[in-house]
Design a protein around this motif. Structure first.
Motif, PDB file in Angstrom:
ATOM      1  N   LEU A 215       0.850  -1.059   0.108  1.00 42.22           N
ATOM      2  CA  LEU A 215      -0.080  -0.089   0.087  1.00 42.22           C
ATOM      3  C   LEU A 215       0.787   1.294   0.001  1.00 42.22           C
ATOM      4  O   LEU A 215       0.772   2.230  -0.485  1.00 42.22           O
ATOM      5  N   LEU A 216       1.891   1.304   0.791  1.00 41.77           N
ATOM      6  CA  LEU A 216       2.896   2.167   0.968  1.00 41.77           C
ATOM      7  C   LEU A 216       3.321   2.709  -0.619  1.00 41.77           C
ATOM      8  O   LEU A 216       3.477   3.856  -0.888  1.00 41.77           O
ATOM      9  N   MET A 217       3.858   1.591  -1.221  1.00 48.34           N
ATOM     10  CA  MET A 217       4.454   1.733  -2.700  1.00 48.34           C
ATOM     11  C   MET A 217       3.560   2.372  -3.730  1.00 48.34           C
ATOM     12  O   MET A 217       3.963   2.873  -4.758  1.00 48.34           O
ATOM     13  N   THR A 218       2.346   1.934  -3.490  1.00 49.03           N
ATOM     14  CA  THR A 218       1.397   2.283  -4.556  1.00 49.03           C
ATOM     15  C   THR A 218       0.141   3.360  -4.079  1.00 49.03           C
ATOM     16  O   THR A 218      -0.722   3.768  -4.973  1.00 49.03           O
ATOM     17  N   TRP A 219       0.517   3.915  -2.835  1.00 44.98           N
ATOM     18  CA  TRP A 219      -0.650   4.858  -2.591  1.00 44.98           C
ATOM     19  C   TRP A 219      -0.662   6.008  -3.527  1.00 44.98           C
ATOM     20  O   TRP A 219       0.506   6.615  -3.669  1.00 44.98           O
ATOM     21  N   PRO A 220      -1.945   6.452  -3.973  1.00 42.42           N
ATOM     22  CA  PRO A 220      -1.806   7.491  -4.977  1.00 42.42           C
ATOM     23  C   PRO A 220      -1.849   8.832  -4.046  1.00 42.42           C
ATOM     24  O   PRO A 220      -2.629   9.035  -3.198  1.00 42.42           O
ATOM     25  N   LEU A 221      -0.860   9.645  -4.452  1.00 44.44           N
ATOM     26  CA  LEU A 221      -0.607  10.977  -3.758  1.00 44.44           C
ATOM     27  C   LEU A 221      -0.896  12.198  -4.651  1.00 44.44           C
ATOM     28  O   LEU A 221      -0.310  12.169  -5.838  1.00 44.44           O
ATOM     29  N   GLN A 222      -1.597  12.960  -4.146  1.00 50.90           N
ATOM     30  CA  GLN A 222      -1.384  14.432  -4.810  1.00 50.90           C
ATOM     31  C   GLN A 222      -0.232  15.188  -4.479  1.00 50.90           C
ATOM     32  O   GLN A 222       0.382  14.744  -3.409  1.00 50.90           O
ATOM     33  N   PRO A 223       0.242  16.353  -5.346  1.00 45.71           N
ATOM     34  CA  PRO A 223       1.258  16.800  -5.116  1.00 45.71           C
ATOM     35  C   PRO A 223       1.313  17.584  -3.584  1.00 45.71           C
ATOM     36  O   PRO A 223       0.102  18.226  -3.157  1.00 45.71           O
ATOM     37  N   GLY A 224       2.261  17.655  -3.010  1.00 45.37           N
ATOM     38  CA  GLY A 224       2.500  18.024  -1.749  1.00 45.37           C
ATOM     39  C   GLY A 224       1.897  17.003  -0.480  1.00 45.37           C
ATOM     40  O   GLY A 224       1.894  17.601   0.574  1.00 45.37           O
ATOM     41  N   ARG A 225       1.478  15.821  -0.893  1.00 52.66           N
ATOM     42  CA  ARG A 225       1.163  15.150   0.031  1.00 52.66           C
ATOM     43  C   ARG A 225       2.026  13.919   0.388  1.00 52.66           C
ATOM     44  O   ARG A 225       2.845  13.615  -0.549  1.00 52.66           O
ATOM     45  N   ARG A 226       1.948  13.336   1.436  1.00 54.28           N
ATOM     46  CA  ARG A 226       2.947  12.197   1.585  1.00 54.28           C
ATOM     47  C   ARG A 226       1.947  11.006   2.478  1.00 54.28           C
ATOM     48  O   ARG A 226       0.959  11.507   2.987  1.00 54.28           O
TER      49      ARG A 226
END
Length: 275
Positions: A22-33
């Motif tokens: 999940l960590l490696m594939t988590w979709p992130l918007q710019p500025g998110r972690r």
């Protein structure tokens, strides 16, 4: 901006491997972690698994228990995070996929007992970090959803039990799911499709919804659990695609739970000092 807690049961169903996927594939918007926190009281696998022991035992949960006794848990938390962002071929890659390694010895968990609540406050306040809002995936292992660390499950926005679709896996998960349903409610399942039982049969036996299914791929899972060499196109494998597809349903369950519950607990933690 959820806190997702993953719990396991006896028989090593693959909680840490699932959390790392999940960590490696988590979709992130710019500025998110996103942070994956290995909070298993029985000890962690990240430092000597995917990280090959290269960092020794200098990072991890054991350092938080000492910092908490000094009133410095929040500051220490940011220092313990390890960047797992795949920066190959990228100049100045973003530090947006972070892992908090677990205990290197189960005996270290005893010293963390007074600090679990403070860590739960930190996790539930991390979404409002002034620089970078974070999502959190908590690996509770087999025992972390009970005892002193149970507060992490109680304050999570969604709780899912990782279970294998074998007879032994379902028998092992049955009591665990029932106990968590009584303790926190709204428990879902992440089903590792190793055995013959379909999702509908699993839901009937365990009386909980299957949120997502992941294929049983031991050779691919070893990349995450043991740091095995990545095969070609690993990130596009069915295991990683399934993990990516599981994020949406988990986020939806977290949002529904937030909408259903009043969260007086949120806002207690002050989150500053990200690296």
């Amino acid at each position: 901006m959820p806190v997702i807690a993953l719990a396991g049961c006896t028989g090593a169903p693959g909680v840490t491997t699932t959390a790392l996927a999940l960590l490696m594939t988590w979709p992130l918007q710019p500025g998110r972690r996103v942070v994956m926190a290995e909070c298993d009281p029985d000890g962690g696998a990240v430092l000597h698994g995917i990280l090959h022991g290269a960092l020794g035992d200098t990072y991890g949960m054991k350092n938080l228990s000492l910092a908490a006794r000094k009133g410095e848990l929040t500051e220490a938390f940011w220092r313990q995070l390890i960047d797992m962002t795949d920066g190959e071929g990228v100049q100045d890659p973003p530090r947006d996929r972070l892992v908090l390694p677990g205990f290197t010895d189960p005996a270290q968990a005893a010293g963390m007992a007074p600090a679990w609540e403070a860590l739960a406050d930190l996790f539930t306040g991390i979404e409002r970090h002034p620089d970078y809002p974070h999502d959190v995936v908590i690996d509770l292992g087999r025992r972390g959803a009970f005892g002193a660390s149970a507060v992490l499950a109680q304050r999570a926005d969604a709780v899912a039990v990782v279970a294998r679709s074998t007879l032994r896996g379902l028998q092992s998960a049955q009591a665990r799911v029932a106990a968590l349903e009584q303790q926190v409610g709204g428990v879902g399942l992440l089903l590792i499709e190793e055995g013959p039982y379909r999702a509908s049969e699993v839901e009937k036996v365990l009386k909980a919804p299957v949120v997502a299914r992941l294929p049983h791929r031991p050779e691919l899972a070893r990349v995450l659990s043991d740091g095995a060499a990545q095969p070609r196109r690993f990130t596009q494998s069915d295991l990683m695609r399934s993990a990516r597809g599981a994020v949406g349903p988990l986020l939806q369950r977290a949002a529904l739970r937030r909408a259903r519950l009043d969260h007086p607990r949120r806002g207690r933690g002050e989150v500053t000092g990200a690296r």
